[in-house]
Design an enzyme around this catalytic site. Structure first.
Site, PDB file in Angstrom:
ATOM      1  N   CYS A  16     -44.031  65.985  -9.738  1.00 13.69           N
ATOM      2  CA  CYS A  16     -44.742  67.013 -10.513  1.00 13.69           C
ATOM      3  C   CYS A  16     -46.225  67.071 -10.174  1.00 13.69           C
ATOM      4  CB  CYS A  16     -44.541  66.774 -12.005  1.00 13.69           C
ATOM      5  SG  CYS A  16     -42.806  66.875 -12.455  1.00 13.69           S
ATOM      6  N   HIS A  36     -49.484  71.299 -15.445  1.00 12.65           N
ATOM      7  CA  HIS A  36     -48.100  71.234 -14.997  1.00 12.65           C
ATOM      8  C   HIS A  36     -47.196  71.583 -16.182  1.00 12.65           C
ATOM      9  CE1 HIS A  36     -44.328  69.871 -13.531  1.00 12.65           C
ATOM     10  NE2 HIS A  36     -44.275  68.838 -14.345  1.00 12.65           N
ATOM     11  N   ASN A  82     -39.097  73.575 -15.858  1.00 15.15           N
ATOM     12  CA  ASN A  82     -39.945  72.727 -15.025  1.00 15.15           C
ATOM     13  C   ASN A  82     -39.576  72.943 -13.552  1.00 15.15           C
ATOM     14  OD1 ASN A  82     -41.244  70.673 -13.680  1.00 15.15           O
ATOM     15  ND2 ASN A  82     -40.660  69.066 -15.124  1.00 15.15           N
TER      16      ASN A  82
END
Ligand code: UT7
Length: 356
Positions: free
Chosen positions: A138, A283, A313
């Site tokens: 990430c 993020h 995500n």
């Protein structure tokens, strides 16, 4: 290169207009951004048909309403990256021929190896230019951005295409065993073109990166593993060890601790405070994480970019998708001070400050 010994003379492969910083290097900036998500929308109710979950649970725990999946087999991360890259080039007023290097962040490369960078390079029709794959989950985009930024600053490459792209949907477990991870992830790509900044006070002002392997197994996909005598066998597949496994609560705790801390660290390095921030692009792992991080930073929610509700995500792609969407929504006008922060598997985390 920047370093304790000061600037060094280098033979540059091109004329170097743009502004020299006091240490002899040149600031980089985002010249254009783009994104692409597949057309196939998968809602929480769709997932509830194949595993024991519900729209209510997913929305309450993560803020996700839907995500995108590739339309079928044969579509890899480099395929999603291609239209995102073209969009970034178009916004920058450049063509593929202007790209000097590619940095491609992904944890879901098209193939086990080689990486997706060379595939994108080939699809863009750019034989010979270097392509580097970055695997920092990430935080992959911020790690990739720091490489591109350093190359531009040092005069190694003039225009660096920095990409974050993921196809997660082909690697998710659509049953109760994998439901905690599966409901969170989606497919997508984002890209930016980095190049020399027109002035010292504009562009990427700072990037700071961290990692701590103490959390390596809190979010990981174990096999195929070179650390094992046999990388992959039927038993491992039956046990689902090739799927991502997560200690969600532990990752949540670390993320909500490290993201505000690293954001403040990056702001302090450029003499800014939270009050100076116009836009925060974190993020997108969980809406609750981002709300908590914003609260800890004392940042009003209207300055925070969310798209997790629509895409879930997308790991390395969340921040460049956020950049591209924000730009097109008129939220990144010249002068806008943008803060980025990420936390993910590894553990890896980082933050950056950009003045558009
Ligand atoms: O970008 C990479 C970094 N990743 C992250 O930052 C993710 C960080 N973690 C999280 O976002 C959260 O921990 C989750 C959203 C993954 C989970 O939320 P939570 O509030 O920590 O829930 P939990 O894991 O404690 O699970 C609560 C309950 C459990 O049942 P019991 O033990 O209370 O009976 C789970 O089995 O929810 C159950 N559960 C589900 N129920 C319905 C887990 N997944 C699901 C599901 N649907 N998909």
């Amino acid at each position: 290169m920047r370093g304790a010994s000061g600037p060094r003379e280098v033979d540059l492969p091109f004329d170097r207009p743009g502004h020299a910083l006091t240490d002899g290097s040149m600031r980089s900036t985002i010249l254009g951004s783009g994104h692409y998500v597949p057309t196939r929308v998968v809602t929480n109710d769709d997932l509830a048909k194949v595993m024991n979950t519900s729209d209510e649970w997913i929305q309450q725990r993560s803020g996700i309403k839907e995500r995108r999946y590739v339309e079928g087999g044969g579509i890899g991360s480099s395929d999603l990256a291609l239209p995102a890259a073209r969009m970034a080039l178009e916004q920058a007023g450049k063509t593929p021929a202007d790209v000097d290097a590619i940095v491609f962040a992904t944890i879901s490369p098209d193939y086990n190896f080689p990486g997706s960078g060379v595939l994108l390079q080939h699809k863009l029709g750019l034989p010979g230019i270097p392509a580097l794959d970055v695997r920092n989950q990430c935080s992959g985009f911020l790690y990739a951005l720091s490489v591109g930024d350093a190359w531009v600053r040092a005069g190694v490459y003039r225009h660096v295409l920095v990409v974050g792209a993921e196809v997660h949907s082909t690697g998710l477990e659509f049953n109760d065993r994998g439901r905690d991870v599966t409901v969170l992830f989606g497919d997508g790509a984002g890209a930016v073109l980095l190049g020399p900044s027109p002035s010292d006070d504009r562009g990427i002002l700072d990037i700071v990166l961290h990692s701590d392997g103490v959390g390596a197994k809190d979010l990981w996909s174990e096999v195929p593993a070179s650390a094992l005598e046999v990388r992959l066998n039927r038993e491992m597949i039956d046990e689902g060890r090739h799927f991502a496994r997560m200690n969600g609560k532990q990752v949540f705790r670390w993320a909500t601790d490290k993201m505000p801390a690293v954001a403040l660290e990056s702001l302090a390095r450029v003499g800014m405070t939270v009050e100076d921030v116009d836009l925060f692009i974190p993020h997108q792992a969980n809406m609750r994480i981002n709300q908590l991080v914003a609260m800890k930073l004392n940042l009003p929610q209207e300055k925070v970019v969310h798209n997790i509700d629509r895409y879930g995500n997308t790991t390395a792609a969340t921040i460049p998708i956020g950049i591209s969407e924000s730009w097109r929504a008129g939220r990144m006008e010249p002068g806008t001070r943008v803060l980025f922060a990420s936390f993910g598997a590894g553990y890896t985390w980082g933050a950056a400050v950009l003045r558009v």
